[in-house]
Design an enzyme around this catalytic site. Structure first.
Site, PDB file in Angstrom:
ATOM      1  N   ASP A  96      31.078  48.322  57.898  1.00  0.00           N
ATOM      2  CA  ASP A  96      31.585  46.867  58.579  1.00  0.00           C
ATOM      3  C   ASP A  96      31.522  45.967  57.226  1.00  0.00           C
ATOM      4  OD1 ASP A  96      32.473  47.456  61.144  1.00  0.00           O
ATOM      5  OD2 ASP A  96      30.265  48.195  60.902  1.00  0.00           O
ATOM      6  N   ASP A 153      27.796  50.939  53.224  1.00  0.00           N
ATOM      7  CA  ASP A 153      27.665  50.271  54.545  1.00  0.00           C
ATOM      8  C   ASP A 153      29.284  50.477  54.832  1.00  0.00           C
ATOM      9  OD1 ASP A 153      27.372  48.940  56.749  1.00  0.00           O
ATOM     10  OD2 ASP A 153      27.987  46.821  55.724  1.00  0.00           O
TER      11      ASP A 153
END
Length: 454
Positions: free
Chosen positions: A18, A16
């Site tokens: 963020d 991922d």
């Protein structure tokens, strides 16, 4: 089930973006997110201007794992069996007696849905990541404000909150400079973004050199993703990854079929028509894990390539990757740093490089351990009718040991380890602490029970 997990055994390593690869300066980003939503409510929807001012310590209210009971205006911290451990009405903490009167000592009525990882319905909203969290404080203050002015009993402002989130985070917002959030991060990236440590960049290259396929799967749109990656990884960031997927619309990326959520190519950050299949590495938008896995089979030449995915959201990353795709999952839990940070530095037994890099810089100390809500991992359940109080795991804590392979405070915490380092899995025994690296949160260690809950 084997006891250990090693990156060396994985064919594919996915990330991922963020709060996983791209870490934020949390106090600054929290304030920006709060201001972005509050500004919209006040200027567009006519809410009280007092919402725009924030007392310095009020972000203490923000605690991951809270559930907002929308109609009642209450925030809840749940135990692993679904009982309510702590609650507030708006920002105001409820007493144990008030909790008993409203919720009783039984499973909360929507717990079945929440524990099935449905994180949002018309009845409640689960706060499980740092992008949402400041919205919890804003909702709580809206409840306070409505009580003061209208004496309301049922609340229906949630649609306005959703509109505020949409306004600031919608796909076109970055390009159009819409809302406060994107323009501010564009203009002052260093204020909000932490650059990726060299140790992590070196580790990504090491994974690649060891023949691993590297994926980036983010729900951020391609233009914001590019800004983040250039800033935290450098202008050559695309060289780190074989496949980049933006606007992935997780958790749907993992749960949807190819028909429901086809991949799309991008031109100048605009999504093009749907692809029937995914044939080669590259940069894509939307999509689904099924067709991605077909491509990974082709790229690795294996029938069932082993994938591990790193992410910070239980709802969008860890649960769906584990549940729908059967991938290994590494949960990035910055709360582990906050948990460490409650120990005086001298008492630390960990070598310095394993600790959070926050000591001595008050602005950088993230607001992990909320005084109002207590430990993310454990809490006290007062005894009924003179019975002794008991210590129980929170529902958030239960999810970690159920759906994660291991949990770490940051990528940096493991970047210097050899790739064949053997981590103990959560599932290796019945212990709730087995999979935490470098060490379990202090709240889960027996000697800390009484100290941590205060």
């Amino acid at each position: 089930m084997q006891q250990h997990f090693s990156l060396a055994e994985c064919d594919v390593v996915g990330f991922d973006l963020d709060h996983t690869l791209c870490r934020y300066h949390l106090p600054q980003s929290a304030r920006l997110i709060y201001d972005s939503f509050a500004h919209y409510l006040v200027t567009e929807k006519g809410y009280d201007e007092d919402l725009l001012t924030l007392a310095p310590d009020s972000l203490d209210f923000c605690c991951k794992g809270l559930v907002f009971d929308i109609e009642e205006g209450n925030f809840l911290k749940l135990a692993e069996d679904g009982t309510v451990l702590r609650a507030s009405h708006g920002t105001k903490s409820m007493t144990f007696e008030e909790i008993l009167e409203i919720y009783g000592r039984k499973e909360w009525k929507h717990f079945n849905t929440v524990s099935g990882m449905v994180s949002r319905t018309a009845k409640y909203y689960l706060y499980d990541n740092y992008f949402d969290l400041p919205g919890a404080l804003l909702c709580a203050r809206v409840v306070d404000s409505l009580d003061q002015h209208d004496g309301q009993k049922k609340y229906d402002f949630w649609k306005d909150m959703v509109a505020a989130i949409q306004h600031n985070y919608k796909i076109s917002a970055f390009k159009e400079d819409c809302g406060m959030y994107f323009p501010e991060v564009k203009n002052h990236p260093d204020k909000y973004l932490q650059r990726c440590p060299d140790s992590v960049k070196k580790w990504l290259k090491q994974l690649k050199n060891a023949g691993k396929i590297l994926l980036l799967i983010t729900s951020s749109h391609s233009d914001y993703c590019r800004l983040l990656c250039e800033h935290v990884l450098g202008n050559d960031f695309e060289e780190y990854f074989d496949i980049l997927i933006t606007n992935a619309l997780k958790p749907g990326f993992f749960s949807h079929t190819p028909n429901q959520r086809p991949f799309r190519t991008l031109e100048n950050d605009e999504e093009q028509e749907a692809l029937l299949s995914l044939d080669k590495p590259g940069w894509y938008s939307q999509g689904n894990a099924i067709q991605l896995y077909d491509l990974l089979k082709k790229m690795t030449g294996k029938l069932d390539p082993k994938v591990v995915y790193f992410g910070d959201s239980m709802h969008s990353d860890i649960f769906p990757a584990h549940h729908y795709s059967n991938w290994e999952t590494v949960f990035i839990l910055e709360e582990l740093l906050g948990d460490k940070g409650t120990v005086p530095a001298k008492a630390e037994s960990e070598p310095l490089e394993k600790k959070g890099k926050y000591e001595g810089d008050p602005l950088k100390v993230p607001y992990f351990v909320s005084k109002q809500w207590g430990s993310f991992f454990m809490d006290r359940l007062p005894g009924l009718e003179n019975a002794e109080e008991t210590l129980v795991h929170t529902w958030s804590c239960k999810c970690i040991s159920t759906y994660s392979t291991i949990a770490i405070p940051s990528l940096e915490a493991i970047a210097d380890l050899p790739l064949d380092y053997r981590f103990t899995r959560f599932s290796s025994n019945s212990s709730a602490t087995a999979g935490y690296y470098p060490s379990p949160p202090r709240a889960l260690l027996p000697s800390q029970d009484s100290a941590m809950m205060k």
